[in-house]
Design a protein around this motif. Structure first.
Motif, PDB file in Angstrom:
ATOM      1  N   VAL C  66       3.285  -3.156  -5.012  1.00 43.62           N
ATOM      2  CA  VAL C  66       1.868  -3.461  -4.701  1.00 43.62           C
ATOM      3  C   VAL C  66       0.981  -2.419  -4.630  1.00 43.62           C
ATOM      4  O   VAL C  66       1.014  -1.526  -3.688  1.00 43.62           O
ATOM      5  N   ALA C  67       0.035  -2.241  -5.611  1.00 43.19           N
ATOM      6  CA  ALA C  67      -0.829  -1.247  -5.564  1.00 43.19           C
ATOM      7  C   ALA C  67      -1.781  -1.144  -4.152  1.00 43.19           C
ATOM      8  O   ALA C  67      -2.221  -2.190  -3.827  1.00 43.19           O
ATOM      9  N   HIS C  68      -2.455   0.120  -4.031  1.00 40.84           N
ATOM     10  CA  HIS C  68      -3.411   0.102  -3.071  1.00 40.84           C
ATOM     11  C   HIS C  68      -3.050  -0.445  -1.498  1.00 40.84           C
ATOM     12  O   HIS C  68      -3.847  -1.119  -0.757  1.00 40.84           O
ATOM     13  N   ARG C  69      -1.973  -0.290  -1.027  1.00 42.82           N
ATOM     14  CA  ARG C  69      -1.679  -0.600   0.351  1.00 42.82           C
ATOM     15  C   ARG C  69      -1.956   0.732   1.318  1.00 42.82           C
ATOM     16  O   ARG C  69      -1.747   1.707   0.846  1.00 42.82           O
ATOM     17  N   ARG C  70      -2.437   0.382   2.547  1.00 44.23           N
ATOM     18  CA  ARG C  70      -2.529   1.221   3.515  1.00 44.23           C
ATOM     19  C   ARG C  70      -1.380   1.824   4.061  1.00 44.23           C
ATOM     20  O   ARG C  70      -0.687   0.918   5.072  1.00 44.23           O
ATOM     21  N   ALA C  71      -0.880   2.945   3.780  1.00 44.74           N
ATOM     22  CA  ALA C  71       0.581   3.597   4.235  1.00 44.74           C
ATOM     23  C   ALA C  71       0.439   3.356   5.949  1.00 44.74           C
ATOM     24  O   ALA C  71       1.694   3.520   6.416  1.00 44.74           O
ATOM     25  N   CYS C  72      -0.696   3.647   6.373  1.00 46.62           N
ATOM     26  CA  CYS C  72      -1.043   3.826   7.873  1.00 46.62           C
ATOM     27  C   CYS C  72      -0.661   2.642   8.548  1.00 46.62           C
ATOM     28  O   CYS C  72      -0.564   2.525   9.796  1.00 46.62           O
ATOM     29  N   LEU C  73      -0.748   1.290   7.934  1.00 45.54           N
ATOM     30  CA  LEU C  73      -0.410   0.199   8.383  1.00 45.54           C
ATOM     31  C   LEU C  73       0.727  -0.628   8.167  1.00 45.54           C
ATOM     32  O   LEU C  73       1.092  -1.885   8.685  1.00 45.54           O
ATOM     33  N   VAL C  74       1.500  -0.053   7.535  1.00 47.54           N
ATOM     34  CA  VAL C  74       2.773  -0.773   7.132  1.00 47.54           C
ATOM     35  C   VAL C  74       4.220   0.073   7.509  1.00 47.54           C
ATOM     36  O   VAL C  74       4.240   1.355   7.500  1.00 47.54           O
ATOM     37  N   THR C  75       4.960  -0.519   8.125  1.00 53.10           N
ATOM     38  CA  THR C  75       6.247   0.165   8.868  1.00 53.10           C
ATOM     39  C   THR C  75       7.151   0.001   7.668  1.00 53.10           C
ATOM     40  O   THR C  75       7.319  -0.690   6.929  1.00 53.10           O
ATOM     41  N   VAL C  76       7.948   1.104   7.784  1.00 52.17           N
ATOM     42  CA  VAL C  76       9.129   1.441   6.564  1.00 52.17           C
ATOM     43  C   VAL C  76      10.072   0.324   6.754  1.00 52.17           C
ATOM     44  O   VAL C  76      10.361  -0.170   8.044  1.00 52.17           O
ATOM     45  N   ALA C  77      10.788  -0.081   5.726  1.00 56.97           N
ATOM     46  CA  ALA C  77      11.779  -0.968   5.676  1.00 56.97           C
ATOM     47  C   ALA C  77      12.959  -0.713   4.801  1.00 56.97           C
ATOM     48  O   ALA C  77      12.731   0.027   3.997  1.00 56.97           O
ATOM     49  N   GLU C  78      14.267  -1.044   5.198  1.00 61.92           N
ATOM     50  CA  GLU C  78      15.274  -0.934   4.275  1.00 61.92           C
ATOM     51  C   GLU C  78      15.088  -1.088   2.861  1.00 61.92           C
ATOM     52  O   GLU C  78      14.538  -2.140   2.701  1.00 61.92           O
ATOM     53  N   GLY C  79      15.219   0.087   1.946  1.00 62.11           N
ATOM     54  CA  GLY C  79      15.086  -0.755   0.679  1.00 62.11           C
ATOM     55  C   GLY C  79      13.746  -0.594   0.218  1.00 62.11           C
ATOM     56  O   GLY C  79      13.592  -0.743  -1.159  1.00 62.11           O
ATOM     57  N   MET C  80      12.718   0.123   0.881  1.00 65.52           N
ATOM     58  CA  MET C  80      11.238  -0.243   0.479  1.00 65.52           C
ATOM     59  C   MET C  80      11.069   0.870  -0.378  1.00 65.52           C
ATOM     60  O   MET C  80      11.643   2.004  -0.529  1.00 65.52           O
ATOM     61  N   HIS C  81      10.398   0.542  -1.754  1.00 63.94           N
ATOM     62  CA  HIS C  81      10.039   1.459  -2.743  1.00 63.94           C
ATOM     63  C   HIS C  81       8.573   2.044  -2.451  1.00 63.94           C
ATOM     64  O   HIS C  81       7.523   0.966  -2.317  1.00 63.94           O
ATOM     65  N   VAL C  82       8.309   3.200  -2.376  1.00 65.20           N
ATOM     66  CA  VAL C  82       6.936   3.660  -2.155  1.00 65.20           C
ATOM     67  C   VAL C  82       6.625   4.756  -3.163  1.00 65.20           C
ATOM     68  O   VAL C  82       7.605   5.542  -3.645  1.00 65.20           O
ATOM     69  N   THR C  83       5.400   4.436  -3.808  1.00 63.61           N
ATOM     70  CA  THR C  83       5.036   5.516  -4.937  1.00 63.61           C
ATOM     71  C   THR C  83       3.602   6.110  -4.397  1.00 63.61           C
ATOM     72  O   THR C  83       2.658   5.351  -4.237  1.00 63.61           O
ATOM     73  N   THR C  84       3.609   7.490  -4.611  1.00 70.28           N
ATOM     74  CA  THR C  84       2.342   7.905  -4.412  1.00 70.28           C
ATOM     75  C   THR C  84       1.588   8.236  -5.734  1.00 70.28           C
ATOM     76  O   THR C  84       2.097   7.912  -6.681  1.00 70.28           O
ATOM     77  N   ALA C  85       0.337   8.891  -5.735  1.00 71.92           N
ATOM     78  CA  ALA C  85      -0.305   8.840  -6.721  1.00 71.92           C
ATOM     79  C   ALA C  85       0.271   9.748  -7.805  1.00 71.92           C
ATOM     80  O   ALA C  85       0.661   9.619  -9.142  1.00 71.92           O
ATOM     81  N   ASP C  86       1.188  10.883  -7.414  1.00 72.01           N
ATOM     82  CA  ASP C  86       1.708  11.685  -8.127  1.00 72.01           C
ATOM     83  C   ASP C  86       3.123  11.477  -8.622  1.00 72.01           C
ATOM     84  O   ASP C  86       3.651  11.958  -9.610  1.00 72.01           O
ATOM     85  N   GLY C  87       3.433  10.248  -8.201  1.00 73.39           N
ATOM     86  CA  GLY C  87       4.893   9.701  -8.471  1.00 73.39           C
ATOM     87  C   GLY C  87       4.665   8.582  -9.365  1.00 73.39           C
ATOM     88  O   GLY C  87       5.744   8.000  -9.425  1.00 73.39           O
ATOM     89  N   ALA C  88       3.407   8.414  -9.910  1.00 75.18           N
ATOM     90  CA  ALA C  88       3.067   7.049 -10.556  1.00 75.18           C
ATOM     91  C   ALA C  88       4.269   6.659 -11.642  1.00 75.18           C
ATOM     92  O   ALA C  88       4.527   5.707 -12.052  1.00 75.18           O
ATOM     93  N   GLU C  89       4.724   7.912 -12.219  1.00 74.03           N
ATOM     94  CA  GLU C  89       5.658   7.892 -13.549  1.00 74.03           C
ATOM     95  C   GLU C  89       6.709   6.879 -13.005  1.00 74.03           C
ATOM     96  O   GLU C  89       7.293   5.809 -13.780  1.00 74.03           O
ATOM     97  N   GLU C  90       7.259   7.134 -11.871  1.00 73.87           N
ATOM     98  CA  GLU C  90       8.425   6.469 -11.644  1.00 73.87           C
ATOM     99  C   GLU C  90       8.228   5.038 -11.122  1.00 73.87           C
ATOM    100  O   GLU C  90       9.291   4.202 -10.662  1.00 73.87           O
ATOM    101  N   ALA C  91       6.968   4.761 -11.159  1.00 76.93           N
ATOM    102  CA  ALA C  91       6.624   3.114 -10.400  1.00 76.93           C
ATOM    103  C   ALA C  91       7.421   2.210 -11.069  1.00 76.93           C
ATOM    104  O   ALA C  91       7.662   2.296 -12.403  1.00 76.93           O
ATOM    105  N   PRO C  92       7.778   1.262 -10.293  1.00 81.28           N
ATOM    106  CA  PRO C  92       8.381  -0.006 -11.110  1.00 81.28           C
ATOM    107  C   PRO C  92       7.490  -0.631 -11.615  1.00 81.28           C
ATOM    108  O   PRO C  92       6.283  -0.965 -11.550  1.00 81.28           O
ATOM    109  N   ALA C  93       8.056  -1.151 -12.962  1.00 75.73           N
ATOM    110  CA  ALA C  93       7.282  -1.647 -13.905  1.00 75.73           C
ATOM    111  C   ALA C  93       6.437  -3.017 -13.275  1.00 75.73           C
ATOM    112  O   ALA C  93       6.896  -3.645 -12.521  1.00 75.73           O
TER     113      ALA C  93
END
Ligand SMILES: Cc1cc2nc3c(=O)[nH]c(=O)nc-3n(C[C@H](O)[C@H](O)[C@H](O)COP(=O)(O)OP(=O)(O)OC[C@H]3O[C@@H](n4cnc5c(N)ncnc54)[C@H](O)[C@@H]3O)c2cc1C
Ligand SMILES: Cc1cc2nc3c(=O)[nH]c(=O)nc-3n(C[C@H](O)[C@H](O)[C@H](O)COP(=O)(O)OP(=O)(O)OC[C@H]3O[C@@H](n4cnc5c(N)ncnc54)[C@H](O)[C@@H]3O)c2cc1C
Ligand code: FES
Lengths: 374, 438, 93
Positions: C66-93
């Motif tokens: 899910v794009a455009h999520r505010r990282a400061c409002l979401v707590t990490v969870a086991e297995g979570m996939h996080v993609t930053t701007a510069d990591g966009a290539e690896e984003a899940p399709a």
């Protein structure tokens, strides 16, 4: 205010008034543009910016086609400022009947010098991968464009200024009088007065058959490449044509920013600008029927605007015989961004008694306008 | 989508919201509390583990957890629909990773708190530049700033506790630059001694003078670095100097989060929601408490929350001790506002190419000639982005004197599907509408 | 089941699998991993959390697709996939 006399006073600094300012100034007239608020802050600020050829009637086709060619030939600075993006339109057929009508539509466009491509189920999805599977096809019109019309309006006014035009903002015109306009205690005089007050045109020239027709829009966050063309259902034409009290149609637009703008709705509710969540909801639901992936896009803002609507869906362009010196350039409904340039050129031709490039008669403001509801 | 009914909905689980929810539930009201943060506490009582909090915070959070108030965290309120009839309010909230909550209620308490005011200066967009409250919040969220060289630049009493917590967390606070002059800060600190409620703050001041390199009449003029902050330029009335650092925390006071209140039509004055003695806004059924009604600190937020919570539960009279407390704290708040008024120099830090609107990267020169924020927005995209002017709005006000533009739905960016859900909820709430649900 | 006193979860950050303390926000986790560009601004500048409290939208990343999520409002969870701007290539399709 400067005491000098203008040759032409344009009431309204929307995109139509701005385009008229350029056209009249180009003919050597000293132009004064007056707006009650700020430039481009009326309906022009609320529209979608689709520069599109539409064929609701032969006259509409002629004017939109002509206007589009003028956008293509626009001054470089204006084109750049307008963020003109020739992304084209994909008109989506929802059923076989709409599909079968496409070859005729294609021929009509060809008669007007526009090449289009009929898409089948497969090529439609190739053109717009987020469309729902199973839609029968559509028509790709590559020659349509998307612009950012507030910036275009500002650029047109800047161009007019270089030709001597003056723009006065935050100055309501209270009355149009023979060869003049009254603002408070002042009456400003000119041989040519142009009522380009958009959806409010009838407040200054009461006999004009212009009424506000409300529309909702939503804009999303940036999703570059989500859609590549303006994508609209063929049923949009019917939604625009029939003056029902409320209708929605699927109509989405890729902005040069990567944002997606989602439309569109039409309501006859006077000047009530409030957001009607039910209409907005219907509009979004309709869009999601065609493009399911839209549902998960994040919207940043919604707003409403008032199309200046006329009963026969054609704008009013030309002389208003009842008031000496008065000309009308108003009533562009959902096509005023597109048709602003054609309107302005037509108006300038009529003012200068030149032969216009397209027949002006169908747009005469005092034509007998047929009753509204079909 | 889940739709529930409640007697009272509280938006914001900071001190004000918590106190309001406690008071309303204690009066047997069914209360739903909504907050977009992952945990309750708001800005000052933000925590990951309650054990790290002070006694007051723990007491209130404990009290809340013992009530049967339903607390929903991680949900952002994106729409509030006020129906035609009094007491017909629908609140639509979206979960960050999916899901929509719709709650019908006759009473809404807006306790959305405040955000920091940012003053744009060259380099303020670099990674490594955060708010002061921002750094505090990130620290409490689990970020470690150990060993970092930190510059803090801003104004007001709130910056000192942040300096202290960063120091406790192992950061090296190089300088705390307070823009207000020594005179003003001293007079304010002394005035705190006259109020029992603020003796603690006075003590914090004493500590700060001893513990931190606290420079008054001093401000940051620019930040430098290529892709990451490397240093800052600092100035006072006499001189200017540069120093290297890894983290710049900067913020110039707080701005009430009035968007939701303005959206539903509540009257505001001086950028805060106007409320009466019972914390009721100008819109029937809608109350406001805490910083959203004016910046005043945690004590005032709690007092207002208690009064609002009791008021929604139909309390006929206001607890006089609470009312007295509220009054005293409001006096202190006004004194603080005067003492920490922003100096003129801060208005001219931004250069022509300094970004003012960070969402759309709009520089100062692109908007300076316009007449108001609507023009800046429509002609140059300032304020058009995701934050909808929450950051640049106060900056535009400071730089050009422009008032913020209209608030529109959604209150925070929301999925299109949420908006259509909200639409159906709204339609359902107006029974007169014949085409509801179509 | 976490064994150590500080419970940890495994998330994927720009395709890299990392252990981070449980209970921290995505913003805190990314900052501690040394991330400086959470997102790229319209003109390509790197941006990172400013407000830490959900108002500035500078911390936007893609979380679980899910794009455009505010990282400061979401707590990490086991297995979570996080993609930053510069990591966009690896984003899940
Ligand atoms: C939702 C929506 C979507 C649209 N999408 C498109 C599209 O994709 N493509 C397209 O081509 N068109 C579109 N349109 C239509 C288009 O926006 C309008 O036709 C066009 O903007 C009309 O321009 P205008 O200059 O006539 O009116 P306006 O922009 O409204 O300008 C009129 C001006 O007159 C001023 N005025 C009024 N009264 C007075 C007075 N008494 N004294 C002084 N000044 C006065 C007003 O302040 C205003 O600035 C859309 C419209 C809407 C609402
Ligand atoms: C850096 C900093 C330091 C401070 N230090 C002190 C101090 O030392 N002493 C002191 O007295 N005060 C201090 N304060 C002020 C203190 O934060 C406030 O007084 C107090 O938190 C106000 O409480 P509140 O309940 O009004 O708002 P907040 O605590 O701000 O709570 C508001 C809540 O509403 C939520 N919210 C907002 N909008 C929405 C929405 N649309 N949907 C869902 N949830 C939403 C937010 O997530 C937040 O949790 C400080 C503030 C800051 C920023
Ligand atoms: S850091 Fe500002 S929204 Fe997350």
């Amino acid at each position: 205010m400067s005491a000098r006399r203008a040759d032409a006073i344009i009431v309204g600094a929307g995109i139509v008034g701005a385009a008229c300012a350029v056209a009249l100034a180009r003919d050597g007239l000293r132009v004064l543009v007056i707006d009650a608020g700020g430039a481009a802050l009326g309906t022009t600020a609320a529209g979608m910016g689709h520069v599109v050829v539409m064929d609701d009637s032969p006259e509409q086709l002629a004017l939109t086609r002509y206007s589009q060619s003028l956008w293509r030939a626009q001054d470089d600075a204006v084109r750049a400022a307008s963020e003109l993006d020739w992304c084209g339109t994909v008109w989506v057929a929802e059923d076989e009947a709409q599909l079968e009508a496409l070859p005729a539509k294609q021929q009509l466009y060809r008669d007007h010098g526009l090449e289009t491509e009929v898409l089948d189920e497969t090529t439609l999805i190739e053109a717009e991968p987020h469309l729902r599977r199973g839609l029968p096809g559509g028509l790709l019109v590559p020659s349509d464009a998307v612009i950012y019309q507030p910036a275009a309006t500002i650029a047109l006014l800047a161009l007019a200024r270089t030709m001597g035009a003056e723009v006065l903002q935050r100055m309501p015109v209270e009355e149009i009088v023979p060869c003049g306009v009254r603002c408070g205690a002042d009456t400003l005089r000119a041989d040519v007065i142009v009522n380009a007050a958009g959806a409010a045109a009838a407040s200054l020239t009461p006999q004009l058959p212009v009424i506000p027709r409300k529309g909702h829009l939503v804009i999303t966050e940036r999703y570059p490449g989500f859609c590549r063309h303006q994508v609209a259902e063929l049923g949009y034409l019917a939604s625009a044509h029939v003056m029902t009290s409320e209708s929605v149609a699927f109509n989405v637009q890729p902005r040069s920013t990567g944002q997606v703008m989602v439309g569109s709705s039409r309501e006859l509710v006077g000047w009530d600008a409030s957001m009607n969540r039910r209409v907005l909801g219907r509009m979004i639901a309709r869009a999601c029927e065609f493009m399911p992936a839209l549902a998960d896009l994040v919207a940043v803002r919604t707003w409403t605007g008032f199309r200046p609507a006329t009963p026969d869906k054609l704008p009013l362009i030309g002389r208003w015989p009842d008031v000496p010196g008065l000309w009308i350039a108003a009533g562009h409904e959902g096509l005023g961004i597109t048709t602003s340039l054609g309107t302005a050129t037509l108006l300038a031709d009529l003012v200068a008694s030149r032969e216009p490039a397209i027949d002006a008669a169908p747009f005469a403001p005092d034509r007998a306008v047929t009753a509204g509801v079909h | 989508m889940s739709t529930v009914a409640a007697d009272v909905v509280v938006v914001g689980a900071g001190p004000a919201g918590i106190a309001a929810a406690v008071r309303a539930t204690e009066a047997k009201r069914r209360v739903v509390v909504l907050d977009e943060a992952p945990n309750v506490g708001g800005q000052i009582w933000r925590h990951r583990s309650v054990g790290t909090l002070g006694a007051d915070a723990r007491t209130w959070i404990d009290r809340l957890s013992r009530t049967n108030a339903e607390v929903r965290r991680g949900v952002a309120v994106v729409d509030v629909i006020v129906g035609g009839e009094a007491g017909d309010i629908t609140v639509v909230a979206e979960r960050h990773l999916g899901g929509v909550d719709v709650i019908r209620t006759p009473a809404l308490i807006i306790a959305t708190g405040a955000r920091e005011r940012f003053v744009p200066f060259p380099g303020w967009t670099l990674p490594g530049v955060t708010g002061i409250g921002g750094a505090q919040a990130l620290l409490k969220q689990g970020a470690t700033f150990r060993g970092k060289r930190v510059v803090i630049a801003g104004t007001g009493p709130l910056i000192l506790p942040v300096a202290a917590s960063l120091t406790d967390a192992g950061a090296r606070v190089v300088v705390v630059a307070e823009q207000a002059p020594f005179q003003a800060v001293r007079d304010f600190a002394l005035s705190l001694l006259t109020h029992p409620e603020t003796l603690l703050q006075a003590a914090i001041y004493r500590l700060a003078f001893l513990r931190t390199p606290y420079a008054m009449g001093t401000w940051v003029t620019s930040a430098s670095g290529t892709d990451q902050l490397a240093g800052v330029a600092v100035a006072n009335a006499r001189t200017a100097w540069s120093l290297p650092c890894d983290l710049l925390c900067t913020g110039y006071g707080l701005v009430p989060n009035v968007d939701m209140a303005r959206f539903v039509g509540c009257t505001t004055a001086d950028g805060a929601v106007a409320v009466d003695e019972r914390q009721a806004t100008s819109v029937p059924g809608i109350f406001a408490a805490g910083e959203v009604t004016g910046i005043g600190g945690v004590g005032l937020a709690v007092a207002e929350g208690e009064i609002a919570g009791a008021a929604t539960a139909g309390a006929a009279r206001i607890d006089p001790s609470l009312a007295r407390r509220r009054q005293a704290l409001r006096v202190v708040a006004r004194r603080m506002e005067r003492a920490f008024a922003l100096r003129q120099e801060l208005r001219s830090l931004a250069r022509d190419d300094t970004v003012i609107c960070r969402c759309e990267d709009v520089g100062r020169a692109a908007i300076a000639s316009f007449a108001d924020s609507r023009q800046a927005k429509l002609y140059a995209r300032a304020g058009m982005g995701a934050c909808q002017g929450r950051v640049c709005g106060p900056a535009l006000e400071l730089l050009f004197g422009w008032q913020p533009g209209t608030v529109r739905s959604p209150l925070e960016p929301a999925r299109l599907s949420t908006l259509s859900t909200a639409a159906l909820a709204g339609a359902a709430s107006s029974a007169a509408d014949p085409s509801a649900g179509s | 089941m976490p064994q150590s006193s500080v419970a940890a979860v495994t998330i994927s950050a720009d395709g890299r699998s990392v252990r981070v303390p449980a209970g921290v926000t995505v913003a805190a986790a990314l900052l501690d991993l040394g991330t400086s560009a959470f997102r790229r601004s319209v003109s390509g500048e790197p941006r990172a959390p400013l407000c830490g409290m959900g108002t500035c939208y500078e911390c936007r990343v893609t979380i679980d697709g899910v794009a455009h999520r505010r990282a400061c409002l979401v707590t990490v969870a086991e297995g979570m996939h996080v993609t930053t701007a510069d990591g966009a290539e690896e984003a899940p399709a």
